[in-house]
Design an enzyme around this catalytic site. Structure first.
Site, PDB file in Angstrom:
ATOM      1  N   SER A 191       0.833  -1.189   0.000  1.00 46.90           N
ATOM      2  CA  SER A 191       0.000   0.000   0.000  1.00 46.90           C
ATOM      3  C   SER A 191       0.879   1.255   0.000  1.00 46.90           C
ATOM      4  CB  SER A 191      -0.967  -0.045   1.187  1.00 46.90           C
ATOM      5  OG  SER A 191      -1.970   0.927   1.070  1.00 46.90           O
TER       6      SER A 191
ATOM      7  N   ASP B 166      -9.694  -3.528  -5.720  1.00 43.60           N
ATOM      8  CA  ASP B 166      -8.779  -2.631  -5.022  1.00 43.60           C
ATOM      9  C   ASP B 166      -8.733  -1.304  -5.770  1.00 43.60           C
ATOM     10  OD1 ASP B 166      -6.430  -1.275  -4.017  1.00 43.60           O
ATOM     11  OD2 ASP B 166      -5.664  -3.201  -3.311  1.00 43.60           O
TER      12      ASP B 166
ATOM     13  N   HIS C 220      -8.587  -4.279  -0.959  1.00 45.20           N
ATOM     14  CA  HIS C 220      -7.313  -3.790  -0.440  1.00 45.20           C
ATOM     15  C   HIS C 220      -6.989  -4.455   0.906  1.00 45.20           C
ATOM     16  CE1 HIS C 220      -4.032  -0.929  -0.610  1.00 45.20           C
ATOM     17  NE2 HIS C 220      -4.240  -0.608   0.665  1.00 45.20           N
TER      18      HIS C 220
END
Length: 316
Positions: free
Chosen positions: A165, A258, A288
């Site tokens: 991320s 995502d 995610h």
């Protein structure tokens, strides 16, 4: 059909439970201090036994020139024979949350399963410390790790960089800085569903608006805090890099549900076009960080098997 209908069935219950406990997800908590506390509380609620195969040590190291010292956590495989590879680890959290402790389990897993020395860096967070503070902290940590390879006990010619991320975006940005400043040399980079595009103009950025885990509004807010009102450069938002040649071989994975899906796929394609050996995995039904929320799911097992296999091959 809603986007939620596309989520893997094993990943839905834990997401529903999260949203029941915290309607709207973490990004619905407006105050950043309270939001961090909520994330920390969730992480602290997961008690994991110590791994006897991994020794841990926290240490203070020099930060960037003229900036505060940094804390790193060092993970060493207990029963390693000979010189092992190294992995520099950057935690996620949208550049505004997250910590070394919050991703202790993943760093421990990499140390144990890869047999590598792992160094995880506690970089400064936005909005208190906007770009370039976080990435400069990461680069300073990487430089320290490479310079101290002998004492840490790893082979500097087998040094990878890993992050998910925001940590994935910082992984690429740190690799760009290392390339542009003449080192340290990196064998491999593994940016996992990286946060790399401040423009928020991709199709998936528009689509993923109400899943409950890092949706569009939260991403736009985080980028605003990270940039601090200044325009992004390639070290803030790696999609802005014009030249991707000379970066280390890469592994990128992302889910179809995502927010970062399209920017990550496009970046992987650009890496390939620049001659960077790149492995890309797009996982149907994964939102995610879904593999972390539902670690016992078949999808999570497939995701982690692919990552660990790629790291073993790259660092053999």
């Amino acid at each position: 059909m809603s986007r939620r209908d596309l989520i893997d069935p094993e990943l839905r219950p834990i997401l529903d439970a999260l949203l029941e406990a915290m309607p709207g997800g973490f990004n619905a908590v407006p105050d950043i201090v309270q939001r961090r506390a909520a994330v920390d509380a969730m992480n602290s609620g997961v008690e994991l036994p110590d791994n006897p195969n991994v020794a841990k040590e926290d240490r203070t190291i020099p930060g960037p020139d003229g900036e505060p010292d940094l804390t790193v956590r060092i993970y060493r495989p207990v029963n390693a024979e000979g010189t092992v590879p190294g992995i520099f680890y950057i935690h996620g959290g949208g550049m505004i949350m997250g910590s070394v402790q919050g991703e202790d389990a993943t760093a421990t897993l990499l140390c144990d399963q890869i047999g590598a020395v792992v160094v995880s860096v506690e970089y400064r967070l936005s909005p208190e410390h906007p770009h370039p503070a976080p990435v400069e902290d990461c680069y300073a940590g990487l430089v320290w790790m490479a310079k101290n390879a002998g004492e840490l006990g790893f082979d500097p010619d087998r040094l990878a960089i890993y992050g998910a991320s925001a940590g994935g975006g910082l992984t690429i940005a740190t690799a760009l800085i290392a390339r542009d400043r003449g080192g340290p040399a990196l064998t491999f980079m593994m940016p996992i569903y990286p946060m790399i595009d401040d423009t928020n103009t991709s199709a998936s950025s528009e689509e993923i608006a109400d899943i409950g885990v890092w949706d569009r509004a939260g991403n736009i807010e985080a980028w605003g805090w990270y940039l601090g009102g200044k325009p992004a450069d390639q070290y803030a938002a790696p999609t802005r890099a014009q030249d991707l040649t000379g970066l280390p071989p890469a592994f990128i994975d992302v889910g179809t549900v995502d927010l970062f899906r399209d920017e990550d796929i496009a970046f992987a394609q650009r890496l390939m076009a620049a001659g960077v050996p790149t492995e890309l995995h797009v996982h149907p039904g994964s939102y995610h960080a879904g593999e972390n929320l539902a670690p016992d799911s078949a999808l999570a097992r497939r995701i982690w098997a692919g990552r660990l296999d790629a790291l073993r091959r790259a660092l053999a």
